[in-house]
Design a protein around this motif. Sequence first.
Motif, PDB file in Angstrom:
ATOM      1  N   ASN A 105      54.928  23.971  60.745  1.00  0.00           N
ATOM      2  CA  ASN A 105      54.701  24.517  60.073  1.00  0.00           C
ATOM      3  C   ASN A 105      54.623  25.628  61.079  1.00  0.00           C
ATOM      4  O   ASN A 105      52.922  25.610  61.950  1.00  0.00           O
ATOM      5  CB  ASN A 105      53.631  24.142  59.095  1.00  0.00           C
ATOM      6  N   ALA A 106      54.739  27.233  60.576  1.00  0.00           N
ATOM      7  CA  ALA A 106      54.863  27.946  61.537  1.00  0.00           C
ATOM      8  C   ALA A 106      53.618  29.080  61.614  1.00  0.00           C
ATOM      9  O   ALA A 106      53.378  29.571  62.262  1.00  0.00           O
ATOM     10  CB  ALA A 106      55.797  29.006  61.320  1.00  0.00           C
ATOM     11  N   ASN A 107      52.537  28.286  60.584  1.00  0.00           N
ATOM     12  CA  ASN A 107      51.441  28.596  60.824  1.00  0.00           C
ATOM     13  C   ASN A 107      50.327  28.463  61.384  1.00  0.00           C
ATOM     14  O   ASN A 107      49.102  28.337  61.174  1.00  0.00           O
ATOM     15  CB  ASN A 107      50.533  29.169  59.197  1.00  0.00           C
ATOM     16  N   TRP A 108      50.579  26.571  62.208  1.00  0.00           N
ATOM     17  CA  TRP A 108      50.196  25.540  62.698  1.00  0.00           C
ATOM     18  C   TRP A 108      50.369  25.417  64.030  1.00  0.00           C
ATOM     19  O   TRP A 108      51.678  25.564  63.784  1.00  0.00           O
ATOM     20  CB  TRP A 108      49.611  24.654  61.368  1.00  0.00           C
ATOM     21  N   GLY A 109      49.527  24.944  64.730  1.00  0.00           N
ATOM     22  CA  GLY A 109      49.449  25.085  66.379  1.00  0.00           C
ATOM     23  C   GLY A 109      48.674  25.236  67.050  1.00  0.00           C
ATOM     24  O   GLY A 109      47.535  26.600  66.321  1.00  0.00           O
ATOM     25  N   GLU A 110      47.977  24.766  68.439  1.00  0.00           N
ATOM     26  CA  GLU A 110      47.237  24.866  69.029  1.00  0.00           C
ATOM     27  C   GLU A 110      45.766  25.031  68.948  1.00  0.00           C
ATOM     28  O   GLU A 110      45.386  25.526  68.789  1.00  0.00           O
ATOM     29  CB  GLU A 110      47.040  26.372  69.644  1.00  0.00           C
ATOM     30  N   GLY A 111      46.242  23.975  67.646  1.00  0.00           N
ATOM     31  CA  GLY A 111      44.674  23.397  67.683  1.00  0.00           C
ATOM     32  C   GLY A 111      43.460  24.129  66.436  1.00  0.00           C
ATOM     33  O   GLY A 111      42.911  23.647  65.646  1.00  0.00           O
ATOM     34  N   TRP A 112      44.464  24.905  65.883  1.00  0.00           N
ATOM     35  CA  TRP A 112      44.217  25.667  64.919  1.00  0.00           C
ATOM     36  C   TRP A 112      45.246  26.495  63.492  1.00  0.00           C
ATOM     37  O   TRP A 112      46.963  26.462  63.884  1.00  0.00           O
ATOM     38  CB  TRP A 112      44.279  27.015  65.015  1.00  0.00           C
ATOM     39  N   GLY A 113      45.095  26.548  61.903  1.00  0.00           N
ATOM     40  CA  GLY A 113      45.635  26.889  61.511  1.00  0.00           C
ATOM     41  C   GLY A 113      45.214  28.109  61.415  1.00  0.00           C
ATOM     42  O   GLY A 113      44.267  29.117  61.828  1.00  0.00           O
ATOM     43  N   TRP A 114      45.845  29.757  61.396  1.00  0.00           N
ATOM     44  CA  TRP A 114      45.989  30.745  61.440  1.00  0.00           C
ATOM     45  C   TRP A 114      46.652  31.536  60.106  1.00  0.00           C
ATOM     46  O   TRP A 114      47.944  31.148  59.555  1.00  0.00           O
ATOM     47  CB  TRP A 114      47.007  31.127  62.746  1.00  0.00           C
ATOM     48  N   ARG A 146      45.287  39.628  48.273  1.00  0.00           N
ATOM     49  CA  ARG A 146      43.823  38.613  48.704  1.00  0.00           C
ATOM     50  C   ARG A 146      45.044  37.320  49.033  1.00  0.00           C
ATOM     51  O   ARG A 146      44.394  36.672  49.527  1.00  0.00           O
ATOM     52  CB  ARG A 146      42.912  38.910  48.809  1.00  0.00           C
ATOM     53  N   LYS A 147      45.565  37.004  48.267  1.00  0.00           N
ATOM     54  CA  LYS A 147      46.815  36.208  47.450  1.00  0.00           C
ATOM     55  C   LYS A 147      47.550  35.786  48.775  1.00  0.00           C
ATOM     56  O   LYS A 147      48.356  34.618  48.470  1.00  0.00           O
ATOM     57  CB  LYS A 147      46.683  35.608  46.302  1.00  0.00           C
ATOM     58  N   ILE A 148      47.891  36.640  49.638  1.00  0.00           N
ATOM     59  CA  ILE A 148      49.139  36.179  50.684  1.00  0.00           C
ATOM     60  C   ILE A 148      48.806  36.211  51.890  1.00  0.00           C
ATOM     61  O   ILE A 148      48.178  37.326  52.109  1.00  0.00           O
ATOM     62  CB  ILE A 148      50.346  37.341  49.947  1.00  0.00           C
ATOM     63  N   ASN A 149      49.608  35.381  52.414  1.00  0.00           N
ATOM     64  CA  ASN A 149      49.021  35.000  53.662  1.00  0.00           C
ATOM     65  C   ASN A 149      50.330  35.940  54.330  1.00  0.00           C
ATOM     66  O   ASN A 149      52.103  35.252  54.025  1.00  0.00           O
ATOM     67  CB  ASN A 149      49.554  33.616  54.303  1.00  0.00           C
ATOM     68  N   THR A 150      50.042  36.675  54.751  1.00  0.00           N
ATOM     69  CA  THR A 150      51.547  38.002  55.808  1.00  0.00           C
ATOM     70  C   THR A 150      51.850  37.603  56.776  1.00  0.00           C
ATOM     71  O   THR A 150      52.452  38.675  57.701  1.00  0.00           O
ATOM     72  CB  THR A 150      50.898  39.297  55.286  1.00  0.00           C
ATOM     73  N   SER A 151      50.852  36.530  57.496  1.00  0.00           N
ATOM     74  CA  SER A 151      51.737  36.350  59.507  1.00  0.00           C
ATOM     75  C   SER A 151      52.843  35.696  58.775  1.00  0.00           C
ATOM     76  O   SER A 151      53.220  35.274  57.627  1.00  0.00           O
ATOM     77  CB  SER A 151      50.002  35.334  59.914  1.00  0.00           C
ATOM     78  N   LYS A 152      53.709  36.598  60.226  1.00  0.00           N
ATOM     79  CA  LYS A 152      54.555  35.890  60.041  1.00  0.00           C
ATOM     80  C   LYS A 152      54.576  34.450  61.302  1.00  0.00           C
ATOM     81  O   LYS A 152      55.772  34.224  61.631  1.00  0.00           O
ATOM     82  CB  LYS A 152      55.136  37.509  60.883  1.00  0.00           C
ATOM     83  N   GLY A 153      53.997  33.517  61.369  1.00  0.00           N
ATOM     84  CA  GLY A 153      53.672  32.373  62.299  1.00  0.00           C
ATOM     85  C   GLY A 153      52.696  33.154  63.264  1.00  0.00           C
ATOM     86  O   GLY A 153      52.916  33.867  63.769  1.00  0.00           O
ATOM     87  N   TYR A 154      52.073  31.878  63.759  1.00  0.00           N
ATOM     88  CA  TYR A 154      51.270  32.519  64.794  1.00  0.00           C
ATOM     89  C   TYR A 154      51.570  32.598  66.209  1.00  0.00           C
ATOM     90  O   TYR A 154      50.749  33.583  66.682  1.00  0.00           O
ATOM     91  CB  TYR A 154      50.166  31.814  64.339  1.00  0.00           C
ATOM     92  N   LEU A 155      53.045  32.022  66.456  1.00  0.00           N
ATOM     93  CA  LEU A 155      53.271  32.429  67.807  1.00  0.00           C
ATOM     94  C   LEU A 155      53.876  33.786  67.731  1.00  0.00           C
ATOM     95  O   LEU A 155      53.912  34.298  69.052  1.00  0.00           O
ATOM     96  CB  LEU A 155      54.885  31.474  68.251  1.00  0.00           C
TER      97      LEU A 155
END
Length: 186
Positions: free
Chosen positions: A133-142, A150-159
Amino acid sequence: MNYFLAVFLGLTGVLFTCQSQASDLATKTYATYVNKTGEISLPANHRHHWSHLGSWAVNDAKAPGYGFHDVYTQPEVVKAFLETGQFPDGAVLIKEVRKMNSRALTTGPAVWAGDISVWFVMIKDTKGRFKGNANWGEGWGWALFEAENRKINTSKGYLESCLPCHVPAKQTGWVYIEGYPTLEPQ
Ligand code: HEC
């Protein structure tokens, strides 16, 4: 004999309580703010019910992080961090970014936090729950939520959206720990 038994039972009780407090936190976090597929939602009411860790002010209108940043976490996380020096599984960090207000007050040229712009959220995951999952990695969800929706996560993935800027904090688990006096012993 009874004395040793009492000490043993007492210690078991303490260990058991610590253990179950920690797993209660993870259970609650993963039942409330994360769905089965790893989608993160923005916790409500953190300002009234959570602990304030610290603030950052970036007072340059051209800077990427222009604004007033306040960081919050659950009260159980502060307790666990003071005991272990680690963020426990299920810890949620919210960085609330607000507009910079400024005016000459009787104290001097003051700056303070105005309207909300965005919230950045990190969720501690010691178990590698959402591999791939692109929003999870390095021990965290981002995740990133904007004031307009405020309902939509607009991050394009943590990397892409998060990690490059957090590299300077890699040694402290990707968290800029020096800004959080609440996590220091008093
Ligand atoms: C432009 C660089 C930059 C980007 C992009 C960025 N961060 Fe950060 N982040 C920082 C810095 C620097 C701090 C601490 C100082 C500050 O806020 O000015 C921070 C602090 C945080 C905090 C408070 C806890 C901590 O780590 O100190 C959270 C939560 C957070 N960021 C989450 C995210 C998430 C999630 C993303 C991606 C969606 C992200 N950040 C993208 C630079 C960035």
